[in-house]
Write a protein that holds these residues in place. Structure first.
Motif, mmCIF file in Angstrom:
data_model
loop_
_atom_site.group_PDB
_atom_site.id
_atom_site.type_symbol
_atom_site.label_atom_id
_atom_site.label_comp_id
_atom_site.label_asym_id
_atom_site.label_seq_id
_atom_site.Cartn_x
_atom_site.Cartn_y
_atom_site.Cartn_z
ATOM 1 N N SER A 59 7.932 11.776 8.280
ATOM 2 C CA SER A 59 7.960 11.707 9.741
ATOM 3 C C SER A 59 9.383 11.803 10.272
ATOM 4 N N LEU A 60 10.258 10.918 9.774
ATOM 5 C CA LEU A 60 11.594 10.828 10.374
ATOM 6 C C LEU A 60 12.501 11.978 9.963
ATOM 7 N N LEU A 61 12.553 12.244 8.640
ATOM 8 C CA LEU A 61 13.404 13.362 8.216
ATOM 9 C C LEU A 61 12.852 14.669 8.767
ATOM 10 N N SER A 66 15.386 0.035 15.420
ATOM 11 C CA SER A 66 15.927 0.108 14.065
ATOM 12 C C SER A 66 14.970 -0.461 13.034
ATOM 13 N N GLY A 67 14.078 -1.338 13.446
ATOM 14 C CA GLY A 67 13.146 -1.956 12.502
ATOM 15 C C GLY A 67 11.980 -1.036 12.180
ATOM 16 N N GLY A 68 11.090 -1.529 11.317
ATOM 17 C CA GLY A 68 9.934 -0.742 10.911
ATOM 18 C C GLY A 68 8.676 -1.154 11.650
ATOM 19 N N SER A 69 7.524 -0.900 11.011
ATOM 20 C CA SER A 69 6.241 -1.093 11.691
ATOM 21 C C SER A 69 5.734 -2.536 11.587
ATOM 22 N N ALA A 70 6.486 -3.378 10.879
ATOM 23 C CA ALA A 70 6.175 -4.815 10.761
ATOM 24 C C ALA A 70 4.681 -5.103 10.604
ATOM 25 N N PRO A 71 4.043 -4.571 9.551
ATOM 26 C CA PRO A 71 2.590 -4.772 9.401
ATOM 27 C C PRO A 71 2.202 -6.245 9.322
ATOM 28 N N ASP A 72 3.161 -7.096 8.894
ATOM 29 C CA ASP A 72 2.846 -8.533 8.771
ATOM 30 C C ASP A 72 2.519 -9.189 10.110
ATOM 31 N N ALA A 91 5.106 -9.362 18.483
ATOM 32 C CA ALA A 91 6.279 -8.539 18.143
ATOM 33 C C ALA A 91 7.280 -8.541 19.297
ATOM 34 N N ASN A 92 8.538 -8.425 18.940
ATOM 35 C CA ASN A 92 9.606 -8.362 19.931
ATOM 36 C C ASN A 92 9.754 -6.905 20.402
ATOM 37 N N PRO A 93 9.526 -6.627 21.678
ATOM 38 C CA PRO A 93 9.607 -5.242 22.148
ATOM 39 C C PRO A 93 11.007 -4.825 22.606
ATOM 40 N N VAL A 144 5.590 8.388 3.989
ATOM 41 C CA VAL A 144 5.378 8.477 5.443
ATOM 42 C C VAL A 144 6.681 8.484 6.249
ATOM 43 N N GLU A 145 7.652 7.648 5.833
ATOM 44 C CA GLU A 145 8.893 7.568 6.603
ATOM 45 C C GLU A 145 9.699 8.854 6.481
ATOM 46 N N VAL A 146 9.830 9.314 5.221
ATOM 47 C CA VAL A 146 10.602 10.535 4.969
ATOM 48 C C VAL A 146 9.951 11.715 5.701
ATOM 49 N N GLU A 189 0.827 -1.233 0.000
ATOM 50 C CA GLU A 189 0.000 0.000 0.000
ATOM 51 C C GLU A 189 0.852 1.270 0.000
ATOM 52 N N GLN A 190 2.168 1.113 -0.225
ATOM 53 C CA GLN A 190 3.099 2.251 -0.125
ATOM 54 C C GLN A 190 2.688 3.442 -0.971
ATOM 55 N N ASN A 191 1.995 3.154 -2.094
ATOM 56 C CA ASN A 191 1.693 4.257 -3.001
ATOM 57 C C ASN A 191 0.324 4.873 -2.810
ATOM 58 N N ALA A 209 8.799 -14.860 18.938
ATOM 59 C CA ALA A 209 8.844 -15.752 17.769
ATOM 60 C C ALA A 209 10.032 -15.468 16.852
ATOM 61 N N ASP A 210 10.397 -14.184 16.688
ATOM 62 C CA ASP A 210 11.459 -13.838 15.741
ATOM 63 C C ASP A 210 12.828 -14.356 16.152
ATOM 64 N N ILE A 211 13.028 -14.650 17.437
ATOM 65 C CA ILE A 211 14.344 -15.130 17.891
ATOM 66 C C ILE A 211 14.229 -16.495 18.574
ATOM 67 N N SER A 262 18.078 -10.510 14.657
ATOM 68 C CA SER A 262 16.738 -9.932 14.507
ATOM 69 C C SER A 262 16.692 -8.423 14.640
ATOM 70 N N LEU A 263 15.894 -7.821 13.747
ATOM 71 C CA LEU A 263 15.642 -6.381 13.807
ATOM 72 C C LEU A 263 14.953 -5.976 15.106
ATOM 73 N N GLY A 264 14.238 -6.906 15.660
ATOM 74 C CA GLY A 264 13.481 -6.629 16.881
ATOM 75 C C GLY A 264 14.336 -6.398 18.105
ATOM 76 N N MET A 265 15.663 -6.541 17.954
ATOM 77 C CA MET A 265 16.577 -6.415 19.099
ATOM 78 C C MET A 265 17.349 -5.103 19.115
HETATM 79 P P1 NAD Z 1 10.096 -4.021 8.977
HETATM 80 O O1 NAD Z 1 11.321 -3.705 9.757
HETATM 81 O O2 NAD Z 1 8.838 -3.423 9.455
HETATM 82 O O3 NAD Z 1 9.905 -5.615 8.930
HETATM 83 C C1 NAD Z 1 10.864 -6.491 8.326
HETATM 84 C C2 NAD Z 1 10.694 -7.894 8.940
HETATM 85 O O4 NAD Z 1 11.192 -7.885 10.269
HETATM 86 C C3 NAD Z 1 9.228 -8.317 9.021
HETATM 87 O O5 NAD Z 1 9.116 -9.696 8.757
HETATM 88 C C4 NAD Z 1 8.853 -8.035 10.449
HETATM 89 O O6 NAD Z 1 7.830 -8.860 10.947
HETATM 90 C C5 NAD Z 1 10.177 -8.251 11.188
HETATM 91 N N1 NAD Z 1 10.267 -7.393 12.372
HETATM 92 C C6 NAD Z 1 10.568 -6.067 12.408
HETATM 93 N N2 NAD Z 1 10.511 -5.614 13.677
HETATM 94 C C7 NAD Z 1 10.164 -6.685 14.443
HETATM 95 C C8 NAD Z 1 9.922 -6.857 15.828
HETATM 96 N N3 NAD Z 1 10.028 -5.848 16.695
HETATM 97 N N4 NAD Z 1 9.585 -8.085 16.272
HETATM 98 C C9 NAD Z 1 9.485 -9.117 15.429
HETATM 99 N N5 NAD Z 1 9.701 -9.028 14.107
HETATM 100 C C10 NAD Z 1 10.024 -7.824 13.622
HETATM 101 O O7 NAD Z 1 10.413 -3.619 7.470
HETATM 102 P P2 NAD Z 1 9.472 -3.637 6.176
HETATM 103 O O8 NAD Z 1 8.556 -4.815 6.217
HETATM 104 O O9 NAD Z 1 10.384 -3.478 5.048
HETATM 105 O O10 NAD Z 1 8.605 -2.327 6.285
HETATM 106 C C11 NAD Z 1 7.303 -2.278 6.850
HETATM 107 C C12 NAD Z 1 6.905 -0.827 7.013
HETATM 108 O O11 NAD Z 1 7.757 -0.199 7.978
HETATM 109 C C13 NAD Z 1 7.044 -0.030 5.728
HETATM 110 O O12 NAD Z 1 5.941 0.827 5.631
HETATM 111 C C14 NAD Z 1 8.331 0.743 5.919
HETATM 112 O O13 NAD Z 1 8.308 1.954 5.207
HETATM 113 C C15 NAD Z 1 8.296 1.003 7.414
HETATM 114 N N6 NAD Z 1 9.610 1.269 8.054
HETATM 115 C C16 NAD Z 1 9.602 2.192 9.040
HETATM 116 C C17 NAD Z 1 10.777 2.458 9.732
HETATM 117 C C18 NAD Z 1 10.727 3.434 10.862
HETATM 118 O O14 NAD Z 1 9.661 3.790 11.318
HETATM 119 N N7 NAD Z 1 11.860 3.879 11.354
HETATM 120 C C19 NAD Z 1 11.957 1.751 9.425
HETATM 121 C C20 NAD Z 1 11.908 0.777 8.418
HETATM 122 C C21 NAD Z 1 10.722 0.530 7.734
#
Ligand code: NAD
Length: 362
Positions: free
Chosen positions: A94-96, A283-289, A296-298, A90-92, A81-83, A337-339, A263-266
């Motif tokens: 908010s963050l920039l 460092s990770g994103g919003s992990a919509p999946d 999610a790993n906090p 959204v990232e640019v 849904e990025q477009n 789950a991620d680790i 893991s990004l979650g760390m």
């Molecule tokens: P993502 O970092 O959100 O996820 C990548 C993978 O890592 C996914 O499988 C996700 O489930 C997993 N993951 C990430 N954080 C996790 C956590 N805390 N615990 C467990 N698993 C975790 O990257 P993406 O999927 O490429 O991007 C998803 C959305 O996030 C996009 O809209 C992107 O623009 C945005 N994003 C935001 C930031 C930010 O807010 N700083 C940084 C990167 C991406």
């Protein structure tokens, strides 16, 4: 009791879930260290778009201006849904936008591979098992990403594109001081990353950092070419303590160090201004999946809160206690789950947050 004001920008996806766990940890710190945190919640990213049609509305900036630090979750929607109007840029935005508004010029990204999580690393097993604990200090507002002029000219076979890399003495000095001061609180070593064998800007970078290094005789200092550094990270990452980088090299090497850490979650991060003001985020994103599933790993968010205590509130001991609690919970075999790996206890977001809170021993 003096109140420390913190802007809480939880954002989208897993942001609010992992933010709650960081707040749980800060509640313990309040009790144990007799400090009072005052939280000002504000909307950012897609969450703000719904109400303001803006990813970083003025009300949110105003909340941040009235606080001493920003604890940020994450922003962004599903990649497919990025477009759409809601998520585009959204990232640019908010963050920039926040980096610019608050002059956040120093990006600190620790990457730590806990020996107990060595299986999650992309490194060869014998290298991963040694673990590593490094900090990339990246200059965030200068260098080739922002240098002028940049553009495209000409047409057809004559068409070309160009960017400009420049760094002023002042820009290099202030980020070098951040790196050396950080090293003084760690293992007292700075590796300055450059490409002084090719780029004039980088010859200057090395000259300026060499001089700053003389002011920190207690810190071991070595310059290293970026290509060698990229290779050394995969061969012997434990040799690094603080890696000082310009904007582009820092961008690349901090992602490489995140990848080898698992893991990004760390992984937490901090973006600092010249004052004690800073923004702290995973460092990770919003992990919509995985959003809304309680899995999610906090830990990255919790360690970001710890960095806030260290860099904005001068509470290094409290930060250390949080880091120790995280390590203890991992060593006791609890994993999100991620680790997770065979034989370990799988727990959700709330449970691991609770376990970390209970293990903060002062
Ligand atoms: P993502 O970092 O959100 O996820 C990548 C993978 O890592 C996914 O499988 C996700 O489930 C997993 N993951 C990430 N954080 C996790 C956590 N805390 N615990 C467990 N698993 C975790 O990257 P993406 O999927 O490429 O991007 C998803 C959305 O996030 C996009 O809209 C992107 O623009 C945005 N994003 C935001 C930031 C930010 O807010 N700083 C940084 C990167 C991406």
């Amino acid at each position: 009791m003096e109140k420390k004001k913190i802007a809480i920008l939880a954002g989208d996806g897993i942001g609010p879930e992992i933010m709650n766990e960081a707040l749980k940890i800060l509640a313990v710190i309040q009790r144990k260290y007799k400090v009072e945190f005052e939280y000002k919640h504000a909307l950012v990213g897609g969450a703000a778009w719904g109400k303001y049609k803006n990813h970083l509305p003025e009300v949110t900036l105003e909340v941040c201006r009235n606080c001493e630090a920003i604890l940020f979750g994450s922003v962004g929607g599903p990649v497919q849904e990025q477009n759409t109007e809601k998520w585009r840029g959204v990232e640019v935005n908010s963050l920039l936008g926040l980096r610019k508004a608050f002059g956040l010029y120093a990006n600190l990204r620790p990457a730590k591979l806990y020996p107990s999580l060595s299986f999650a690393s992309s490194l060869r097993k014998d290298i991963a098992e040694k673990g590593f604990d490094l900090l990339v200090v990246r200059e965030l507002t200068g260098g080739i990403y922002f240098g002028q002029p940049k553009g495209r000219k000409g047409q057809g076979d004559e068409e070309y594109a160009f960017d400009t890399m420049n760094y002023s003495r002042k820009e290099i000095e202030r980020i070098a001081h951040v790196a050396f001061r950080a090293a003084q609180k760690r293992r007292k070593k700075v590796t300055s990353i450059d490409k002084a064998n090719v780029l004039t800007t980088m010859v200057f970078w090395r000259e300026v950092v060499d001089n700053i290094a003389k002011k920190y005789p207690d810190v071991e200092y070595e310059p290293m070419y970026v290509d060698n550094a990229a290779m050394q990270l995969t061969r012997e990452p434990s040799q690094f303590d603080v890696m000082l980088c310009g904007n582009m090299f820092g961008d690349i090497l901090s992602d490489e160090s995140a990848a080898i850490a698992g893991s990004l979650g760390m992984l937490p991060s901090a973006s600092l201004a010249e004052s004690t003001f800073g923004m702290y985020e995973p460092s990770g994103g919003s992990a919509p999946d995985i959003a809304g599933q309680g899995i999610a790993n906090p830990i990255a968010q919790i360690l970001s809160a710890a960095m806030m205590l260290k860099y904005s509130f001068d509470m290094p001991e409290a930060a250390e206690k949080i880091e120790e609690a995280v390590e203890k919970v991992l060593n006791n075999g609890y994993r999100t789950a991620d680790i997770w790996q065979e034989g370990k206890k799988k727990v959700g977001t709330l449970d691991i947050g609770q376990l970390i809170a209970e293990n903060i021993v002062t």
